[in-house]
Design a protein around this motif. Structure first.
Motif, mmCIF file in Angstrom:
data_model
loop_
_atom_site.group_PDB
_atom_site.id
_atom_site.type_symbol
_atom_site.label_atom_id
_atom_site.label_comp_id
_atom_site.label_asym_id
_atom_site.label_seq_id
_atom_site.Cartn_x
_atom_site.Cartn_y
_atom_site.Cartn_z
ATOM 1 N N LEU A 42 24.068 42.398 35.591
ATOM 2 C CA LEU A 42 23.862 43.279 36.747
ATOM 3 C C LEU A 42 24.633 42.767 37.959
ATOM 4 O O LEU A 42 25.173 43.555 38.736
ATOM 5 N N ALA A 43 24.722 41.438 38.121
ATOM 6 C CA ALA A 43 25.508 40.865 39.218
ATOM 7 C C ALA A 43 26.992 41.178 39.036
ATOM 8 O O ALA A 43 27.677 41.557 39.988
ATOM 9 N N ILE A 44 27.488 41.034 37.811
ATOM 10 C CA ILE A 44 28.894 41.350 37.530
ATOM 11 C C ILE A 44 29.165 42.821 37.797
ATOM 12 O O ILE A 44 30.133 43.179 38.475
ATOM 13 N N ASP A 45 28.307 43.691 37.292
ATOM 14 C CA ASP A 45 28.477 45.134 37.472
ATOM 15 C C ASP A 45 28.460 45.512 38.955
ATOM 16 O O ASP A 45 29.315 46.258 39.423
ATOM 17 N N LYS A 72 38.976 28.239 47.991
ATOM 18 C CA LYS A 72 39.272 29.511 47.328
ATOM 19 C C LYS A 72 39.112 29.317 45.829
ATOM 20 O O LYS A 72 39.563 28.307 45.276
ATOM 21 N N VAL A 73 38.475 30.293 45.172
ATOM 22 C CA VAL A 73 38.414 30.268 43.709
ATOM 23 C C VAL A 73 39.773 30.729 43.216
ATOM 24 O O VAL A 73 40.150 31.885 43.396
ATOM 25 N N ASP A 74 40.512 29.812 42.614
ATOM 26 C CA ASP A 74 41.857 30.092 42.137
ATOM 27 C C ASP A 74 41.836 30.885 40.837
ATOM 28 O O ASP A 74 42.612 31.810 40.649
ATOM 29 N N LEU A 90 35.362 26.765 36.731
ATOM 30 C CA LEU A 90 35.888 27.397 37.946
ATOM 31 C C LEU A 90 36.938 26.459 38.512
ATOM 32 O O LEU A 90 36.683 25.259 38.666
ATOM 33 N N HIS A 91 38.106 26.987 38.812
ATOM 34 C CA HIS A 91 39.148 26.198 39.462
ATOM 35 C C HIS A 91 39.139 26.594 40.934
ATOM 36 O O HIS A 91 39.496 27.723 41.277
ATOM 37 N N VAL A 92 38.695 25.669 41.765
ATOM 38 C CA VAL A 92 38.569 25.909 43.201
ATOM 39 C C VAL A 92 39.585 25.045 43.927
ATOM 40 O O VAL A 92 39.742 23.863 43.614
ATOM 41 N N LEU A 111 30.993 35.345 39.841
ATOM 42 C CA LEU A 111 31.604 34.858 41.071
ATOM 43 C C LEU A 111 33.059 35.310 41.163
ATOM 44 O O LEU A 111 33.498 35.854 42.174
ATOM 45 N N GLY A 112 33.798 35.119 40.074
ATOM 46 C CA GLY A 112 35.231 35.421 40.067
ATOM 47 C C GLY A 112 35.563 36.882 40.288
ATOM 48 O O GLY A 112 36.487 37.208 41.032
ATOM 49 N N VAL A 113 34.815 37.795 39.662
ATOM 50 C CA VAL A 113 35.148 39.217 39.827
ATOM 51 C C VAL A 113 34.930 39.669 41.262
ATOM 52 O O VAL A 113 35.676 40.509 41.761
ATOM 53 N N GLY A 114 33.935 39.116 41.917
ATOM 54 C CA GLY A 114 33.695 39.488 43.310
ATOM 55 C C GLY A 114 34.764 38.978 44.247
ATOM 56 O O GLY A 114 34.965 39.518 45.329
#
Length: 131
Positions: A42-45, A72-74, A90-92, A111-114
């Motif tokens: 639901l968070a991704i959607d 920044k999330v790379d 996660l590559h930050v 996190l990444g899609v947002g």
């Protein structure tokens, strides 16, 4: 080698706890499903649809912390598959250096899609899926 992928399908079934997302290789034929929880899907959607809530949810909070720190999330990388469990990193980037943070794929993707971060899958994960 990191292979670029896209989140090609989200299957939400609110009558069960296990939900499915499908990652597909960009410009290729490989892909696979990942089973995740209802709150993560639901968070991704919601983040894909750009739906803002009055107060930040967990993935929004994490995104806000990263941005407020000047980082920044790379990219998001699904980097392993062991005992039917996917692993992600996660590559930050902060102050010019890259930090790798262990994550569940579902949280990393939410996190990444947002943040419009690209998603990759290590080639070895595709190979393990073929076995």
């Amino acid at each position: 080698m990191e292979v670029p992928v896209e989140l090609s399908r989200i299957v939400i079934n609110e009558t069960v706890d296990q939900q499915i997302i499908v990652l597909s290789e960009i410009g290729g034929d490989r892909g696979f499903p990942i089973v995740i929880g209802i709150s993560e899907i639901l968070a991704i959607d919601r983040r894909l649809k750009g739906i803002d809530l009055p107060r930040p949810m967990t993935h929004d909070l994490l995104a806000n912390i990263i941005e407020q720190m000047g980082a920044k999330v790379d990219r998001v990388v699904i980097n392993d598959l062991r005992n039917h469990t996917f692993y992600a990193v996660l590559h930050v980037v902060l102050d010019g250096r890259e930090i790798e943070i262990d994550s569940r794929p579902s949280d990393a993707l939410a996190l990444g899609v947002g943040l419009n971060a690209p998603v990759f899958v290590e080639d070895q994960v595709f190979e393990k899926m073929q076995m």
